[in-house]
Motif scaffolding. Structure first.
Motif, mmCIF file in Angstrom:
data_model
loop_
_atom_site.group_PDB
_atom_site.id
_atom_site.type_symbol
_atom_site.label_atom_id
_atom_site.label_comp_id
_atom_site.label_asym_id
_atom_site.label_seq_id
_atom_site.Cartn_x
_atom_site.Cartn_y
_atom_site.Cartn_z
ATOM 1 N N ALA A 86 -17.598 61.734 -17.888
ATOM 2 C CA ALA A 86 -18.468 61.089 -18.884
ATOM 3 C C ALA A 86 -18.802 62.050 -20.026
ATOM 4 C CB ALA A 86 -19.740 60.597 -18.201
ATOM 5 N N ILE A 87 -19.048 63.329 -19.685
ATOM 6 C CA ILE A 87 -19.374 64.319 -20.723
ATOM 7 C C ILE A 87 -18.226 64.420 -21.728
ATOM 8 C CG2 ILE A 87 -19.623 66.822 -21.135
ATOM 9 C CD1 ILE A 87 -21.186 66.932 -18.508
ATOM 10 N N TYR A 88 -16.992 64.294 -21.204
ATOM 11 C CA TYR A 88 -15.826 64.424 -22.080
ATOM 12 C C TYR A 88 -15.373 63.069 -22.624
ATOM 13 C CZ TYR A 88 -15.275 69.330 -20.969
ATOM 14 O OH TYR A 88 -15.472 70.689 -20.864
ATOM 15 N N GLY A 89 -16.277 62.083 -22.570
ATOM 16 C CA GLY A 89 -15.975 60.803 -23.214
ATOM 17 C C GLY A 89 -15.260 59.781 -22.348
ATOM 18 N N GLY A 90 -15.138 60.060 -21.041
ATOM 19 C CA GLY A 90 -14.529 59.072 -20.151
ATOM 20 C C GLY A 90 -15.508 57.923 -19.898
ATOM 21 N N THR A 91 -14.979 56.729 -19.571
ATOM 22 C CA THR A 91 -15.832 55.562 -19.314
ATOM 23 C C THR A 91 -15.729 55.204 -17.836
ATOM 24 O OG1 THR A 91 -15.242 54.776 -21.510
ATOM 25 C CG2 THR A 91 -16.272 53.186 -20.022
ATOM 26 N N TYR A 92 -16.869 55.026 -17.180
ATOM 27 C CA TYR A 92 -16.882 54.656 -15.756
ATOM 28 C C TYR A 92 -17.408 53.246 -15.574
ATOM 29 C CZ TYR A 92 -15.487 58.727 -13.152
ATOM 30 O OH TYR A 92 -14.743 59.707 -12.566
ATOM 31 N N MET A 93 -16.769 52.450 -14.728
ATOM 32 C CA MET A 93 -17.278 51.119 -14.395
ATOM 33 C C MET A 93 -17.182 50.908 -12.890
ATOM 34 S SD MET A 93 -15.485 48.785 -17.308
ATOM 35 C CE MET A 93 -15.779 49.054 -19.054
ATOM 36 N N LEU A 94 -18.326 50.809 -12.226
ATOM 37 C CA LEU A 94 -18.337 50.471 -10.798
ATOM 38 C C LEU A 94 -18.489 48.951 -10.691
ATOM 39 C CD1 LEU A 94 -20.655 53.212 -9.242
ATOM 40 C CD2 LEU A 94 -18.176 53.107 -9.179
ATOM 41 N N ASN A 95 -18.205 48.421 -9.471
ATOM 42 C CA ASN A 95 -18.405 46.998 -9.226
ATOM 43 C C ASN A 95 -17.538 46.149 -10.149
ATOM 44 O OD1 ASN A 95 -19.544 45.167 -7.612
ATOM 45 N ND2 ASN A 95 -21.655 45.503 -8.253
ATOM 46 N N LYS A 96 -16.355 46.629 -10.471
ATOM 47 C CA LYS A 96 -15.495 45.962 -11.458
ATOM 48 C C LYS A 96 -14.231 45.496 -10.749
ATOM 49 C CE LYS A 96 -14.978 45.375 -16.011
ATOM 50 N NZ LYS A 96 -15.462 44.063 -16.391
ATOM 51 N N PRO A 97 -14.088 44.198 -10.526
ATOM 52 C CA PRO A 97 -12.897 43.733 -9.803
ATOM 53 C C PRO A 97 -11.632 43.957 -10.634
ATOM 54 C CG PRO A 97 -14.150 41.880 -10.660
ATOM 55 C CD PRO A 97 -14.969 43.098 -10.923
ATOM 56 N N VAL A 98 -10.539 44.314 -9.974
ATOM 57 C CA VAL A 98 -9.262 44.476 -10.667
ATOM 58 C C VAL A 98 -8.421 43.245 -10.336
ATOM 59 C CG1 VAL A 98 -7.160 45.862 -10.811
ATOM 60 C CG2 VAL A 98 -9.393 46.982 -10.593
ATOM 61 N N ASP A 99 -8.216 42.386 -11.329
ATOM 62 C CA ASP A 99 -7.509 41.126 -11.069
ATOM 63 C C ASP A 99 -5.999 41.309 -11.098
ATOM 64 O OD1 ASP A 99 -10.026 39.990 -11.016
ATOM 65 O OD2 ASP A 99 -10.028 39.582 -13.171
ATOM 66 N N ASP A 100 -5.540 42.202 -11.988
ATOM 67 C CA ASP A 100 -4.096 42.318 -12.131
ATOM 68 C C ASP A 100 -3.739 43.629 -12.820
ATOM 69 O OD1 ASP A 100 -1.512 41.557 -11.876
ATOM 70 O OD2 ASP A 100 -1.485 40.210 -13.610
ATOM 71 N N ILE A 101 -2.616 44.214 -12.391
ATOM 72 C CA ILE A 101 -2.076 45.360 -13.122
ATOM 73 C C ILE A 101 -0.910 44.806 -13.936
ATOM 74 C CG2 ILE A 101 -0.839 47.553 -12.869
ATOM 75 C CD1 ILE A 101 -2.503 47.968 -10.275
ATOM 76 N N ILE A 102 -0.988 44.950 -15.252
ATOM 77 C CA ILE A 102 -0.012 44.288 -16.116
ATOM 78 C C ILE A 102 1.166 45.217 -16.401
ATOM 79 C CG2 ILE A 102 0.341 43.174 -18.362
ATOM 80 C CD1 ILE A 102 -2.748 42.629 -18.243
ATOM 81 N N MET A 103 2.369 44.711 -16.104
ATOM 82 C CA MET A 103 3.597 45.491 -16.294
ATOM 83 C C MET A 103 4.453 44.821 -17.373
ATOM 84 S SD MET A 103 3.099 47.669 -13.725
ATOM 85 C CE MET A 103 4.665 48.511 -13.488
#
Length: 447
Positions: free
Chosen positions: A243-260
Protein backbone atom coordinates in the motif's frame (compact mmCIF):
# COMPACT_ATOMS: atom_id res chain seq x y z
CA UNK A 1 -11.38 -1.17 -10.38
CA UNK A 2 -11.74 -0.70 -14.16
CA UNK A 3 -8.07 0.07 -14.57
CA UNK A 4 -4.91 -1.31 -16.11
CA UNK A 5 -2.34 -2.88 -13.77
CA UNK A 6 1.09 -4.39 -14.33
CA UNK A 7 0.32 -7.28 -11.99
CA UNK A 8 -2.85 -8.61 -10.38
CA UNK A 9 -2.40 -10.91 -7.39
CA UNK A 10 -5.19 -13.26 -6.24
CA UNK A 11 -5.06 -14.60 -2.67
CA UNK A 12 -3.26 -13.13 0.35
CA UNK A 13 -1.22 -16.17 1.34
CA UNK A 14 2.35 -15.43 2.35
CA UNK A 15 3.82 -16.29 -1.08
CA UNK A 16 1.38 -13.97 -2.84
CA UNK A 17 1.89 -11.12 -0.33
CA UNK A 18 5.69 -11.23 -0.56
CA UNK A 19 5.62 -11.23 -4.36
CA UNK A 20 3.11 -8.39 -4.31
CA UNK A 21 5.38 -6.44 -1.93
CA UNK A 22 8.50 -7.06 -4.01
CA UNK A 23 6.72 -6.08 -7.25
CA UNK A 24 5.40 -2.87 -5.63
CA UNK A 25 8.84 -1.95 -4.28
CA UNK A 26 10.20 -2.53 -7.80
CA UNK A 27 7.81 0.11 -9.15
CA UNK A 28 5.07 -2.12 -10.59
CA UNK A 29 1.40 -1.12 -10.33
CA UNK A 30 -0.23 -3.92 -8.34
CA UNK A 31 -3.85 -4.86 -7.58
CA UNK A 32 -4.19 -7.49 -4.85
CA UNK A 33 -7.53 -9.28 -4.32
CA UNK A 34 -8.77 -12.04 -2.03
CA UNK A 35 -12.18 -13.70 -2.01
CA UNK A 36 -11.92 -14.15 1.78
CA UNK A 37 -12.69 -11.37 4.28
CA UNK A 38 -9.35 -12.06 6.06
CA UNK A 39 -5.65 -12.11 5.13
CA UNK A 40 -3.58 -15.24 4.72
CA UNK A 41 -5.61 -17.67 2.59
CA UNK A 42 -4.48 -21.19 3.49
CA UNK A 43 -1.78 -19.80 5.77
CA UNK A 44 -3.90 -17.52 7.96
CA UNK A 45 -3.94 -17.28 11.76
CA UNK A 46 -7.36 -17.89 13.29
CA UNK A 47 -8.67 -15.70 16.09
CA UNK A 48 -10.65 -15.78 18.37
CA UNK A 49 -10.45 -19.42 19.49
CA UNK A 50 -14.21 -19.88 18.94
CA UNK A 51 -13.54 -19.36 15.22
CA UNK A 52 -11.05 -22.27 15.19
CA UNK A 53 -13.62 -24.60 16.79
CA UNK A 54 -16.18 -23.53 14.17
CA UNK A 55 -13.73 -24.05 11.35
CA UNK A 56 -13.16 -27.66 12.46
CA UNK A 57 -16.90 -28.24 13.03
CA UNK A 58 -16.54 -28.57 16.81
CA UNK A 59 -19.89 -27.02 17.57
CA UNK A 60 -19.66 -27.14 21.37
CA UNK A 61 -16.95 -24.42 21.28
CA UNK A 62 -13.99 -24.02 23.64
CA UNK A 63 -14.40 -24.81 27.37
CA UNK A 64 -13.83 -22.03 29.90
CA UNK A 65 -10.45 -23.52 30.85
CA UNK A 66 -9.12 -22.22 27.50
CA UNK A 67 -9.27 -18.62 28.76
CA UNK A 68 -10.37 -15.67 26.63
CA UNK A 69 -11.01 -16.52 22.98
CA UNK A 70 -9.39 -13.36 21.69
CA UNK A 71 -6.08 -14.19 23.42
CA UNK A 72 -5.59 -16.88 20.77
CA UNK A 73 -4.03 -16.59 17.29
CA UNK A 74 -3.71 -20.10 15.88
CA UNK A 75 -1.68 -20.60 12.69
CA UNK A 76 -3.24 -23.09 10.30
CA UNK A 77 0.17 -23.67 8.71
CA UNK A 78 2.85 -23.15 11.34
CA UNK A 79 6.37 -22.39 10.20
CA UNK A 80 9.45 -20.80 11.77
CA UNK A 81 11.86 -18.38 10.11
CA UNK A 82 15.56 -19.25 9.84
CA UNK A 83 17.36 -16.28 11.47
CA UNK A 84 19.76 -16.05 8.55
CA UNK A 85 17.43 -17.49 5.95
CA UNK A 86 15.80 -16.22 2.80
CA UNK A 87 12.54 -14.99 4.32
CA UNK A 88 14.35 -12.80 6.83
CA UNK A 89 16.40 -11.40 3.93
CA UNK A 90 13.18 -10.67 2.05
CA UNK A 91 11.76 -8.97 5.14
CA UNK A 92 14.89 -6.85 5.43
CA UNK A 93 14.96 -6.12 1.70
CA UNK A 94 11.42 -4.77 1.78
CA UNK A 95 11.72 -3.26 5.30
CA UNK A 96 8.61 -5.15 6.45
CA UNK A 97 10.51 -5.81 9.71
CA UNK A 98 9.39 -2.45 11.03
CA UNK A 99 5.83 -3.86 11.37
CA UNK A 100 6.82 -7.05 13.17
CA UNK A 101 8.32 -8.20 16.44
CA UNK A 102 10.16 -11.51 16.55
CA UNK A 103 11.13 -13.87 19.33
CA UNK A 104 13.81 -16.52 19.13
CA UNK A 105 12.45 -20.08 19.32
CA UNK A 106 13.94 -21.69 22.43
CA UNK A 107 15.20 -24.97 21.12
CA UNK A 108 15.55 -27.40 18.26
CA UNK A 109 15.27 -31.09 19.06
CA UNK A 110 15.61 -34.37 17.24
CA UNK A 111 13.98 -37.75 17.93
CA UNK A 112 16.04 -40.90 18.36
CA UNK A 113 14.84 -44.26 19.67
CA UNK A 114 11.67 -42.85 21.25
CA UNK A 115 13.41 -39.97 23.06
CA UNK A 116 14.14 -36.40 22.09
CA UNK A 117 17.55 -34.74 22.21
CA UNK A 118 18.74 -31.19 21.61
CA UNK A 119 20.19 -30.82 18.11
CA UNK A 120 23.94 -30.21 18.42
CA UNK A 121 25.18 -27.82 15.77
CA UNK A 122 28.30 -26.24 17.22
CA UNK A 123 31.52 -28.00 18.17
CA UNK A 124 30.90 -27.39 21.90
CA UNK A 125 27.36 -28.76 21.74
CA UNK A 126 28.52 -31.74 19.70
CA UNK A 127 31.05 -32.68 22.36
CA UNK A 128 28.45 -32.41 25.14
CA UNK A 129 25.61 -34.18 23.29
CA UNK A 130 24.12 -37.52 24.43
CA UNK A 131 23.26 -38.40 20.84
CA UNK A 132 26.70 -39.85 20.12
CA UNK A 133 29.47 -41.85 21.68
CA UNK A 134 32.93 -40.51 22.43
CA UNK A 135 34.67 -41.35 19.13
CA UNK A 136 31.65 -40.45 17.02
CA UNK A 137 31.73 -36.97 18.63
CA UNK A 138 35.27 -36.37 17.48
CA UNK A 139 34.45 -37.40 13.93
CA UNK A 140 31.31 -35.25 13.91
CA UNK A 141 33.31 -32.31 15.24
CA UNK A 142 35.81 -32.71 12.41
CA UNK A 143 32.91 -32.76 9.95
CA UNK A 144 31.44 -29.53 11.43
CA UNK A 145 34.80 -27.79 11.20
CA UNK A 146 35.10 -28.91 7.55
CA UNK A 147 31.62 -27.53 6.79
CA UNK A 148 32.27 -24.24 8.60
CA UNK A 149 35.51 -23.66 6.67
CA UNK A 150 34.14 -24.84 3.33
CA UNK A 151 34.12 -22.15 0.65
CA UNK A 152 32.96 -23.17 -2.83
CA UNK A 153 35.25 -20.52 -4.35
CA UNK A 154 38.37 -21.72 -2.56
CA UNK A 155 39.52 -25.23 -3.59
CA UNK A 156 41.99 -25.25 -0.64
CA UNK A 157 38.98 -25.83 1.66
CA UNK A 158 37.67 -28.85 -0.29
CA UNK A 159 39.86 -31.52 1.39
CA UNK A 160 39.49 -33.75 -1.66
CA UNK A 161 35.73 -33.22 -1.97
CA UNK A 162 34.35 -31.90 -5.26
CA UNK A 163 31.25 -29.81 -4.45
CA UNK A 164 29.69 -30.50 -7.87
CA UNK A 165 30.30 -34.23 -8.16
CA UNK A 166 30.99 -35.80 -4.74
CA UNK A 167 27.72 -37.11 -3.26
CA UNK A 168 26.77 -36.32 0.33
CA UNK A 169 26.85 -40.05 1.06
CA UNK A 170 30.57 -40.03 0.17
CA UNK A 171 31.23 -37.00 2.37
CA UNK A 172 29.64 -38.78 5.35
CA UNK A 173 31.77 -41.83 4.48
CA UNK A 174 34.91 -39.68 4.36
CA UNK A 175 34.29 -38.58 7.97
CA UNK A 176 33.14 -42.09 8.94
CA UNK A 177 29.82 -40.88 10.41
CA UNK A 178 27.29 -43.48 11.63
CA UNK A 179 23.62 -43.76 10.64
CA UNK A 180 22.20 -41.83 13.65
CA UNK A 181 24.53 -38.90 13.04
CA UNK A 182 23.69 -38.94 9.33
CA UNK A 183 19.99 -38.90 10.30
CA UNK A 184 20.15 -35.82 12.45
CA UNK A 185 22.65 -34.01 10.19
CA UNK A 186 20.52 -34.49 7.08
CA UNK A 187 17.14 -33.91 8.71
CA UNK A 188 17.65 -31.62 11.70
CA UNK A 189 20.56 -29.50 10.40
CA UNK A 190 20.21 -29.60 6.60
CA UNK A 191 16.41 -29.91 7.03
CA UNK A 192 15.77 -32.43 4.26
CA UNK A 193 12.42 -34.22 4.40
CA UNK A 194 13.60 -37.44 2.75
CA UNK A 195 16.91 -39.22 2.09
CA UNK A 196 17.08 -38.50 -1.65
CA UNK A 197 19.74 -35.85 -1.03
CA UNK A 198 22.34 -38.51 -0.11
CA UNK A 199 23.12 -39.33 -3.73
CA UNK A 200 23.12 -35.73 -4.97
CA UNK A 201 26.18 -33.43 -5.14
CA UNK A 202 27.12 -32.31 -1.64
CA UNK A 203 27.29 -28.53 -2.19
CA UNK A 204 23.59 -27.91 -1.48
CA UNK A 205 23.74 -29.91 1.78
CA UNK A 206 26.92 -28.19 2.96
CA UNK A 207 25.27 -24.79 2.31
CA UNK A 208 22.15 -25.86 4.21
CA UNK A 209 24.19 -26.90 7.26
CA UNK A 210 26.08 -23.59 7.06
CA UNK A 211 22.75 -21.71 6.98
CA UNK A 212 21.64 -23.56 10.11
CA UNK A 213 24.89 -22.83 11.97
CA UNK A 214 24.98 -19.18 10.89
CA UNK A 215 21.32 -18.72 11.91
CA UNK A 216 22.06 -20.32 15.26
CA UNK A 217 25.14 -18.16 15.77
CA UNK A 218 22.97 -15.08 15.40
CA UNK A 219 20.80 -15.49 18.48
CA UNK A 220 22.11 -18.53 20.31
CA UNK A 221 19.15 -20.65 21.49
CA UNK A 222 18.03 -21.96 18.12
CA UNK A 223 18.26 -20.84 14.50
CA UNK A 224 14.53 -20.09 14.36
CA UNK A 225 12.48 -16.93 14.83
CA UNK A 226 8.72 -16.56 15.19
CA UNK A 227 6.63 -13.35 15.08
CA UNK A 228 4.63 -12.21 18.11
CA UNK A 229 0.88 -12.59 17.46
CA UNK A 230 1.50 -15.37 14.94
CA UNK A 231 2.30 -15.75 11.28
CA UNK A 232 -0.85 -13.88 10.22
CA UNK A 233 1.23 -10.77 10.89
CA UNK A 234 3.52 -11.53 7.93
CA UNK A 235 1.01 -11.20 5.04
CA UNK A 236 -0.39 -8.09 6.71
CA UNK A 237 3.08 -6.54 6.94
CA UNK A 238 3.59 -7.09 3.21
CA UNK A 239 0.10 -5.75 2.49
CA UNK A 240 1.00 -2.52 4.31
CA UNK A 241 4.25 -2.35 2.38
CA UNK A 242 2.47 -2.77 -0.94
CA UNK A 243 0.00 0.00 0.00
CA UNK A 244 2.86 2.41 0.83
CA UNK A 245 4.21 1.85 -2.68
CA UNK A 246 0.82 2.48 -4.27
CA UNK A 247 -0.52 -1.07 -4.45
CA UNK A 248 -4.31 -1.56 -4.08
CA UNK A 249 -5.73 -4.22 -1.74
CA UNK A 250 -9.28 -5.61 -1.85
CA UNK A 251 -10.46 -8.27 0.60
CA UNK A 252 -13.85 -10.00 0.35
CA UNK A 253 -13.73 -9.62 -3.44
CA UNK A 254 -15.07 -12.58 -5.41
CA UNK A 255 -13.12 -13.53 -8.54
CA UNK A 256 -15.68 -14.43 -11.21
CA UNK A 257 -13.36 -15.05 -14.12
CA UNK A 258 -9.77 -14.84 -15.29
CA UNK A 259 -9.92 -13.39 -18.79
CA UNK A 260 -7.58 -14.87 -21.41
CA UNK A 261 -6.96 -13.74 -24.99
CA UNK A 262 -4.96 -15.96 -27.37
CA UNK A 263 -3.81 -18.09 -24.40
CA UNK A 264 -2.49 -15.07 -22.48
CA UNK A 265 -3.99 -13.43 -19.39
CA UNK A 266 -5.42 -9.93 -19.96
CA UNK A 267 -7.54 -9.31 -16.87
CA UNK A 268 -9.72 -10.43 -13.97
CA UNK A 269 -13.48 -10.04 -13.74
CA UNK A 270 -15.12 -9.36 -10.39
CA UNK A 271 -18.70 -8.26 -9.66
CA UNK A 272 -19.24 -7.12 -13.23
CA UNK A 273 -16.05 -5.07 -13.49
CA UNK A 274 -12.83 -5.99 -15.27
CA UNK A 275 -9.33 -5.05 -14.09
CA UNK A 276 -6.79 -5.48 -16.86
CA UNK A 277 -3.25 -6.76 -16.30
CA UNK A 278 -0.09 -7.96 -18.02
CA UNK A 279 0.73 -10.67 -15.45
CA UNK A 280 -1.22 -12.60 -12.83
CA UNK A 281 -0.01 -14.27 -9.61
CA UNK A 282 -2.35 -16.56 -7.65
CA UNK A 283 -2.58 -19.55 -5.34
CA UNK A 284 -3.85 -22.92 -6.68
CA UNK A 285 -7.42 -22.38 -5.40
CA UNK A 286 -8.02 -19.67 -8.02
CA UNK A 287 -7.07 -21.82 -11.04
CA UNK A 288 -8.05 -25.43 -10.30
CA UNK A 289 -7.76 -26.35 -14.00
CA UNK A 290 -4.09 -25.27 -14.19
CA UNK A 291 -2.73 -27.24 -11.23
CA UNK A 292 -2.13 -30.90 -10.39
CA UNK A 293 -2.29 -32.68 -7.05
CA UNK A 294 1.19 -33.55 -5.82
CA UNK A 295 0.35 -35.28 -2.52
CA UNK A 296 -1.20 -34.51 0.85
CA UNK A 297 -0.10 -33.08 4.18
CA UNK A 298 -1.65 -33.85 7.55
CA UNK A 299 -1.43 -31.22 10.29
CA UNK A 300 -2.77 -31.80 13.78
CA UNK A 301 -3.10 -28.70 15.94
CA UNK A 302 -2.90 -29.67 19.62
CA UNK A 303 -3.68 -27.40 22.55
CA UNK A 304 -1.69 -28.30 25.69
CA UNK A 305 -1.54 -26.99 29.24
CA UNK A 306 2.12 -27.95 29.68
CA UNK A 307 5.46 -27.64 27.88
CA UNK A 308 6.68 -30.72 25.98
CA UNK A 309 8.59 -33.23 28.11
CA UNK A 310 12.40 -33.28 27.88
CA UNK A 311 12.60 -29.86 26.21
CA UNK A 312 13.79 -28.13 29.37
CA UNK A 313 10.32 -26.55 29.72
CA UNK A 314 10.87 -24.49 26.55
CA UNK A 315 7.97 -22.19 25.71
CA UNK A 316 8.70 -22.73 22.01
CA UNK A 317 10.58 -25.42 20.12
CA UNK A 318 10.83 -27.56 17.06
CA UNK A 319 11.13 -31.34 17.10
CA UNK A 320 12.11 -33.28 14.00
CA UNK A 321 11.43 -37.00 13.82
CA UNK A 322 13.72 -38.32 11.03
CA UNK A 323 11.94 -40.81 8.77
CA UNK A 324 14.46 -43.60 9.45
CA UNK A 325 13.62 -43.53 13.16
CA UNK A 326 9.97 -44.41 12.48
CA UNK A 327 10.30 -46.43 9.24
CA UNK A 328 8.87 -43.77 6.94
CA UNK A 329 9.91 -42.04 3.74
CA UNK A 330 9.36 -38.49 5.03
CA UNK A 331 10.01 -36.78 8.35
CA UNK A 332 7.42 -35.82 10.97
CA UNK A 333 7.66 -32.29 12.36
CA UNK A 334 6.43 -30.77 15.60
CA UNK A 335 6.42 -27.07 16.04
CA UNK A 336 5.40 -25.62 19.41
CA UNK A 337 4.68 -22.03 20.45
CA UNK A 338 2.78 -20.64 23.43
CA UNK A 339 1.37 -17.75 25.42
CA UNK A 340 4.91 -16.25 25.37
CA UNK A 341 4.27 -15.32 21.69
CA UNK A 342 0.82 -13.80 22.35
CA UNK A 343 -0.82 -16.63 20.41
CA UNK A 344 -2.50 -18.49 23.29
CA UNK A 345 -4.09 -17.80 26.66
CA UNK A 346 -1.79 -17.63 29.73
CA UNK A 347 -0.23 -21.01 30.53
CA UNK A 348 -1.36 -22.62 27.25
CA UNK A 349 0.77 -24.12 24.48
CA UNK A 350 0.00 -24.85 20.83
CA UNK A 351 1.87 -27.78 19.27
CA UNK A 352 1.35 -28.71 15.66
CA UNK A 353 2.44 -32.07 14.28
CA UNK A 354 2.71 -32.36 10.50
CA UNK A 355 3.98 -34.74 7.86
CA UNK A 356 3.59 -35.71 4.23
CA UNK A 357 0.83 -38.35 3.96
CA UNK A 358 2.12 -41.78 2.88
CA UNK A 359 -0.71 -44.18 3.74
CA UNK A 360 -4.51 -44.40 3.81
CA UNK A 361 -4.45 -43.71 7.57
CA UNK A 362 -2.73 -40.34 7.96
CA UNK A 363 -3.63 -39.89 11.64
CA UNK A 364 -1.74 -43.08 12.51
CA UNK A 365 1.33 -41.67 10.72
CA UNK A 366 1.75 -38.79 13.17
CA UNK A 367 1.26 -40.94 16.29
CA UNK A 368 4.97 -40.89 17.26
CA UNK A 369 4.71 -37.10 17.43
CA UNK A 370 1.42 -37.07 19.38
CA UNK A 371 2.90 -39.46 21.97
CA UNK A 372 5.51 -36.79 22.77
CA UNK A 373 2.74 -34.23 23.42
CA UNK A 374 0.48 -36.15 25.84
CA UNK A 375 -1.73 -35.16 27.58
CA UNK A 376 -3.52 -33.15 24.85
CA UNK A 377 -6.45 -30.89 25.79
CA UNK A 378 -7.88 -30.57 22.28
CA UNK A 379 -6.93 -31.77 18.79
CA UNK A 380 -7.84 -30.23 15.42
CA UNK A 381 -7.05 -32.48 12.44
CA UNK A 382 -6.52 -31.03 8.96
CA UNK A 383 -5.59 -33.03 5.86
CA UNK A 384 -4.74 -30.78 2.90
CA UNK A 385 -4.07 -31.58 -0.72
CA UNK A 386 -0.79 -30.24 -2.09
CA UNK A 387 -1.04 -28.61 -5.51
CA UNK A 388 1.56 -27.43 -7.98
CA UNK A 389 1.12 -25.59 -11.30
CA UNK A 390 1.16 -27.68 -14.51
CA UNK A 391 3.15 -25.08 -16.47
CA UNK A 392 5.68 -22.33 -15.78
CA UNK A 393 3.39 -19.50 -16.87
CA UNK A 394 5.71 -18.26 -19.63
CA UNK A 395 2.97 -18.42 -22.28
CA UNK A 396 -0.13 -17.56 -20.28
CA UNK A 397 1.66 -15.14 -17.90
CA UNK A 398 -0.39 -16.76 -15.12
CA UNK A 399 2.02 -17.63 -12.30
CA UNK A 400 0.70 -20.00 -9.68
CA UNK A 401 2.31 -20.73 -6.32
CA UNK A 402 2.71 -24.22 -4.83
CA UNK A 403 0.78 -25.31 -1.73
CA UNK A 404 2.66 -25.04 1.60
CA UNK A 405 4.50 -28.27 2.44
CA UNK A 406 4.93 -30.10 5.75
CA UNK A 407 8.24 -28.47 6.72
CA UNK A 408 8.31 -26.19 9.76
CA UNK A 409 10.42 -23.45 8.18
CA UNK A 410 9.99 -21.11 5.23
CA UNK A 411 12.97 -22.05 3.06
CA UNK A 412 10.92 -24.11 0.56
CA UNK A 413 8.29 -21.34 0.33
CA UNK A 414 11.07 -18.83 -0.41
CA UNK A 415 12.44 -21.06 -3.17
CA UNK A 416 8.98 -20.96 -4.76
CA UNK A 417 8.85 -17.15 -4.42
CA UNK A 418 12.30 -16.77 -6.05
CA UNK A 419 11.32 -19.20 -8.79
CA UNK A 420 8.09 -17.30 -9.62
CA UNK A 421 9.96 -13.98 -9.51
CA UNK A 422 12.53 -15.28 -11.95
CA UNK A 423 9.86 -16.55 -14.37
CA UNK A 424 8.02 -13.21 -14.17
CA UNK A 425 10.96 -10.81 -14.33
CA UNK A 426 13.25 -12.89 -16.52
CA UNK A 427 16.12 -12.49 -14.04
CA UNK A 428 16.88 -13.92 -10.60
CA UNK A 429 15.80 -12.13 -7.43
CA UNK A 430 19.10 -10.84 -6.13
CA UNK A 431 19.51 -10.25 -2.41
CA UNK A 432 23.04 -9.03 -2.97
CA UNK A 433 21.97 -5.87 -4.79
CA UNK A 434 19.71 -4.76 -2.01
CA UNK A 435 18.68 -1.18 -2.31
CA UNK A 436 18.09 -0.90 1.40
CA UNK A 437 20.46 -0.70 4.31
CA UNK A 438 20.89 -4.00 6.05
CA UNK A 439 19.67 -4.03 9.61
CA UNK A 440 19.11 -6.75 12.14
CA UNK A 441 15.64 -8.29 12.39
CA UNK A 442 15.22 -6.84 15.82
CA UNK A 443 16.23 -3.36 14.61
CA UNK A 444 18.53 -1.45 16.91
CA UNK A 445 16.63 -2.36 20.06
CA UNK A 446 17.70 -5.11 22.37
CA UNK A 447 15.75 -8.33 21.88
Amino acid sequence: MDEEYDVIVLGTGLTECILSGIMSVNGKKVLHMDRNPYYGGESSSITPLEELYKRFQLLEGPPESMGRGRDWNVDLIPKFLMANGQLVKMLLYTEVTRYLDFKVVEGSFVYKGGKIYKVPSTETEALASNLMGMFEKRRFRKFLVFVANFDENDPKTFEGVDPQTTSMRDVYRKFDLGQDVIDFTGHALALYRTDEYLDQPCLETINRIKLYSESLARYGKSPYLYPLYGLGELPQGFARLSAIYGGTYMLNKPVDDIIMENGKVVGVKSEGEVARCKQLICDPSYIPDRVRKAGQVIRIICILSHPIKNTNDANSCQIIIPQNQVNRKSDIYVCMISYAHNVAAQGKYIAIASTTVETAEPEKEVEPALELLEPIDQKFVAISDLYEPIDDGSESQVFCSCSYDATTHFETTCNDIKDIYKRMAGSAFDFENMKRKQNDVFGEADQ
